[in-house]
Design a protein around this motif. Structure first.
Motif, PDB file in Angstrom:
ATOM      1  N   LYS A  43       0.837  -1.198   0.000  1.00 34.12           N
ATOM      2  CA  LYS A  43       0.000   0.000   0.000  1.00 34.12           C
ATOM      3  C   LYS A  43       0.877   1.256   0.000  1.00 34.12           C
ATOM      4  O   LYS A  43       2.045   1.231   0.391  1.00 34.12           O
ATOM      5  N   SER A  44       0.286   2.348  -0.422  1.00 35.06           N
ATOM      6  CA  SER A  44       1.008   3.618  -0.410  1.00 35.06           C
ATOM      7  C   SER A  44       1.235   4.062   1.024  1.00 35.06           C
ATOM      8  O   SER A  44       0.317   4.082   1.848  1.00 35.06           O
ATOM      9  N   MET A  45       2.473   4.439   1.345  1.00 31.94           N
ATOM     10  CA  MET A  45       2.804   4.886   2.693  1.00 31.94           C
ATOM     11  C   MET A  45       2.690   6.399   2.845  1.00 31.94           C
ATOM     12  O   MET A  45       2.910   6.937   3.927  1.00 31.94           O
ATOM     13  N   GLY A  46       2.392   7.078   1.756  1.00 34.24           N
ATOM     14  CA  GLY A  46       2.378   8.537   1.812  1.00 34.24           C
ATOM     15  C   GLY A  46       3.756   9.121   1.572  1.00 34.24           C
ATOM     16  O   GLY A  46       3.955  10.336   1.643  1.00 34.24           O
ATOM     17  N   MET A  47       4.719   8.253   1.306  1.00 32.88           N
ATOM     18  CA  MET A  47       6.079   8.657   0.953  1.00 32.88           C
ATOM     19  C   MET A  47       6.683   7.533   0.114  1.00 32.88           C
ATOM     20  O   MET A  47       6.133   6.432   0.060  1.00 32.88           O
ATOM     21  N   ASP A  48       7.810   7.811  -0.529  1.00 38.73           N
ATOM     22  CA  ASP A  48       8.443   6.825  -1.407  1.00 38.73           C
ATOM     23  C   ASP A  48       9.774   6.389  -0.800  1.00 38.73           C
ATOM     24  O   ASP A  48      10.730   7.167  -0.749  1.00 38.73           O
ATOM     25  N   VAL A 174       2.589  22.042   5.652  1.00 37.25           N
ATOM     26  CA  VAL A 174       1.733  20.948   6.101  1.00 37.25           C
ATOM     27  C   VAL A 174       1.831  19.831   5.065  1.00 37.25           C
ATOM     28  O   VAL A 174       1.706  20.087   3.858  1.00 37.25           O
ATOM     29  N   VAL A 175       2.079  18.605   5.522  1.00 38.79           N
ATOM     30  CA  VAL A 175       2.151  17.464   4.603  1.00 38.79           C
ATOM     31  C   VAL A 175       0.996  16.513   4.880  1.00 38.79           C
ATOM     32  O   VAL A 175       0.445  16.484   5.977  1.00 38.79           O
ATOM     33  N   LYS A 176       0.645  15.751   3.852  1.00 38.26           N
ATOM     34  CA  LYS A 176      -0.364  14.713   4.032  1.00 38.26           C
ATOM     35  C   LYS A 176       0.157  13.667   5.009  1.00 38.26           C
ATOM     36  O   LYS A 176       1.362  13.439   5.111  1.00 38.26           O
ATOM     37  N   ASN A 177      -0.755  13.028   5.703  1.00 38.48           N
ATOM     38  CA  ASN A 177      -0.352  11.977   6.654  1.00 38.48           C
ATOM     39  C   ASN A 177       0.383  10.856   5.925  1.00 38.48           C
ATOM     40  O   ASN A 177       0.029  10.487   4.801  1.00 38.48           O
ATOM     41  N   PHE A 178       1.402  10.323   6.566  1.00 40.92           N
ATOM     42  CA  PHE A 178       2.142   9.198   5.997  1.00 40.92           C
ATOM     43  C   PHE A 178       2.453   8.200   7.110  1.00 40.92           C
ATOM     44  O   PHE A 178       2.362   8.518   8.299  1.00 40.92           O
ATOM     45  N   ASP A 179       2.800   6.972   6.724  1.00 46.19           N
ATOM     46  CA  ASP A 179       3.059   5.900   7.687  1.00 46.19           C
ATOM     47  C   ASP A 179       4.453   6.063   8.285  1.00 46.19           C
ATOM     48  O   ASP A 179       5.431   5.586   7.711  1.00 46.19           O
ATOM     49  N   PHE A 180       4.550   6.719   9.418  1.00 44.12           N
ATOM     50  CA  PHE A 180       5.866   6.884  10.044  1.00 44.12           C
ATOM     51  C   PHE A 180       6.109   5.866  11.147  1.00 44.12           C
ATOM     52  O   PHE A 180       7.190   5.823  11.727  1.00 44.12           O
ATOM     53  N   ILE A 181       5.110   5.035  11.452  1.00 45.24           N
ATOM     54  CA  ILE A 181       5.286   3.890  12.343  1.00 45.24           C
ATOM     55  C   ILE A 181       4.595   2.708  11.675  1.00 45.24           C
ATOM     56  O   ILE A 181       3.380   2.726  11.492  1.00 45.24           O
ATOM     57  N   PHE A 182       5.350   1.702  11.291  1.00 42.70           N
ATOM     58  CA  PHE A 182       4.787   0.584  10.538  1.00 42.70           C
ATOM     59  C   PHE A 182       3.702  -0.113  11.339  1.00 42.70           C
ATOM     60  O   PHE A 182       3.862  -0.377  12.527  1.00 42.70           O
ATOM     61  N   MET A 183       2.591  -0.393  10.677  1.00 45.50           N
ATOM     62  CA  MET A 183       1.425  -1.084  11.221  1.00 45.50           C
ATOM     63  C   MET A 183       0.581  -0.188  12.137  1.00 45.50           C
ATOM     64  O   MET A 183      -0.441  -0.620  12.640  1.00 45.50           O
ATOM     65  N   ALA A 184       1.030   1.060  12.365  1.00 43.25           N
ATOM     66  CA  ALA A 184       0.212   1.984  13.141  1.00 43.25           C
ATOM     67  C   ALA A 184      -0.586   2.858  12.180  1.00 43.25           C
ATOM     68  O   ALA A 184      -0.290   2.943  10.995  1.00 43.25           O
ATOM     69  N   SER A 185      -1.612   3.491  12.690  1.00 42.58           N
ATOM     70  CA  SER A 185      -2.428   4.346  11.839  1.00 42.58           C
ATOM     71  C   SER A 185      -1.620   5.543  11.369  1.00 42.58           C
ATOM     72  O   SER A 185      -0.879   6.158  12.151  1.00 42.58           O
ATOM     73  N   PRO A 186      -1.726   5.917  10.078  1.00 41.31           N
ATOM     74  CA  PRO A 186      -1.023   7.106   9.592  1.00 41.31           C
ATOM     75  C   PRO A 186      -1.640   8.395  10.119  1.00 41.31           C
ATOM     76  O   PRO A 186      -1.049   9.466   9.985  1.00 41.31           O
ATOM     77  N   ASP A 187      -2.828   8.296  10.713  1.00 44.03           N
ATOM     78  CA  ASP A 187      -3.516   9.488  11.210  1.00 44.03           C
ATOM     79  C   ASP A 187      -3.037   9.856  12.616  1.00 44.03           C
ATOM     80  O   ASP A 187      -3.841  10.133  13.501  1.00 44.03           O
ATOM     81  N   GLN A 188      -1.721   9.813  12.807  1.00 40.38           N
ATOM     82  CA  GLN A 188      -1.109  10.191  14.073  1.00 40.38           C
ATOM     83  C   GLN A 188      -0.418  11.540  13.892  1.00 40.38           C
ATOM     84  O   GLN A 188       0.212  11.776  12.862  1.00 40.38           O
ATOM     85  N   PRO A 189      -0.509  12.435  14.882  1.00 39.15           N
ATOM     86  CA  PRO A 189       0.110  13.758  14.724  1.00 39.15           C
ATOM     87  C   PRO A 189       1.636  13.678  14.724  1.00 39.15           C
ATOM     88  O   PRO A 189       2.229  12.939  15.516  1.00 39.15           O
ATOM     89  N   LEU A 190       2.256  14.451  13.853  1.00 33.19           N
ATOM     90  CA  LEU A 190       3.714  14.423  13.707  1.00 33.19           C
ATOM     91  C   LEU A 190       4.250  15.822  13.416  1.00 33.19           C
ATOM     92  O   LEU A 190       3.673  16.566  12.626  1.00 33.19           O
TER      93      LEU A 190
END
Length: 376
Positions: A43-48, A174-190
């Motif tokens: 799946k797309s992580m919101g980053m490459d 402001v960037v779109k949410n991305f998966d910065f913790i694997f298997m955690a929800s990308p909708d976490q504040p960063l």
């Protein structure tokens, strides 16, 4: 005695049915988990994370980082260069020591953060929805993700100030949410904080299709600015795969366990089939002489097998649904269990059953009735 034989027969049938229930559970779980693991990795992580090499910023590079980054960015096969203090898919830093205008006094929620250098958003190919990436001379600047903006209830965050751990920082993007913790929800504040001096991981994006050229350029420039060290680099996507390979291993283990369970169940069914057909040799021979077709005899001999599979299916599939629904609840992002998962498991089961027991039934149904009666 009759009662003893009846009890033994029941035990055999019960054991085979139980084995099929176990096999169906394992096969279905294996198929669903395989789909979940594939979903997580594809799946797309919101980053490459692809086409990026990273290495440690040693003292020699740190002393001349700006010149090193500028020189390397000009070389063939290199698209951009940046810094970070953590890998972007495994961010572990977080804090509650944060204030902003309009914050509720008792709000002590956790916010994750990563320290980076120039061009971090560009290098990771994140999508900026407002503002811009870090550029040269961006002290006390910060980029937030959409989840952080939503939690802080900021409709237009760019230009606002946040105090993090005692330091006032201006929001520049402001960037779109991305998966910065694997298997955690990308909708976490960063928070993405500009802090190149404390960011010790150098990351270089190589041009698509020019990996070898880009690596050659990186080695040449590295040797120029850091002659006392050897470039020890890794690919970001390979590190991602290695770090979370236990997920893939789990899929393999479940597949093997499911396959073995089916084999064991089929061997039990084969024994039951051989036992049943041998007991009915005389009956099959008489039915053949009286005009019964091979199709009729196959239906007769496979009745018990079909009954065992039907009972096992009725028991196993509701259990498989409940079990896998519970398992998938452990994932922030997950696939939906569909009828296709159960169809596939049934097709696999039916195919193996046909291989193991079908031939024995067919052989018994097509046996010469004269030989069958003579055998009896």
């Amino acid at each position: 005695t009759v009662d003893g034989k009846s009890g033994i027969s029941f035990s055999r049938k019960f054991l085979v049915t139980f084995q099929f229930v176990s096999a169906i559970l394992l096969i279905t779980t294996s198929i669903i988990l395989s789909g979940q693991v594939g979903f997580l990795f594809n799946k797309s992580m919101g980053m490459d994370r692809h086409n990026i090499v990273y290495f440690t910023k040693n003292k020699q590079l740190g002393a001349h980082w700006d010149a090193f980054a500028q020189e390397l960015s000009k070389k063939p096969g290199v698209q951009s260069v940046t810094l970070a203090d953590q890998l972007p898919f495994a961010i572990g830093n977080s804090t509650t020591s944060i204030t902003w205008e309009g914050k509720e006094p008792l709000n002590e929620e956790w916010y994750s953060y990563i320290k980076v250098g120039e061009n971090f958003v560009r290098t990771m190919k994140m999508e900026i929805t407002d503002g811009h990436d870090f550029t040269g001379g961006s002290p006390d600047k910060i980029i937030i993700n959409e989840a952080a903006a939503n939690r802080m209830k900021m409709q237009h965050p760019v230009g606002s100030f946040i105090n993090i751990n005692g330091t006032n920082s201006e929001i520049v993007g402001v960037v779109k949410n991305f998966d910065f913790i694997f298997m955690a929800s990308p909708d976490q504040p960063l928070f993405i904080r500009y802090s190149p001096k404390s960011s010790m991981i150098a990351m270089v994006r190589l041009a698509e299709g020019e990996i070898d050229t880009g690596l050659k350029s990186a080695k040449e420039v590295y040797r120029l600015f850091s002659p006392d060290f050897i470039l020890d680099y890794s690919f970001l996507d390979q590190t991602f795969n290695d770090r979370f390979k236990q997920m893939k291993n789990m899929r393999k283990i479940m597949s093997i366990a499911g396959f073995l369970a089916v084999i064991i169940a089929c061997l039990g069914l084969l024994g039951l089939t051989v036992y049943g057909t041998e007991r009915r040799v005389k009956e099959v021979g008489i039915r053949r002489i009286n005009g019964a077709t091979v199709k009729d005899l196959i239906g007769l001999l496979s009745a018990q097998m079909s009954k065992s599979i039907l009972i096992a299916t009725i028991i196993a599939y509701p259990l498989a649904f409940i079990l896998n629904k519970k398992i998938l609840e452990n994932f922030a992002e997950r696939i939906e269990i569909s009828i296709g998962h159960f169809i596939w498991s049934f097709v696999i089961l039916l195919g193996l059953v046909t291989i193991f027991a079908g031939w024995q039934i067919f052989r018994a149904a097509t046996r010469n009735p004269v030989e069958a009666l003579r055998y009896e």
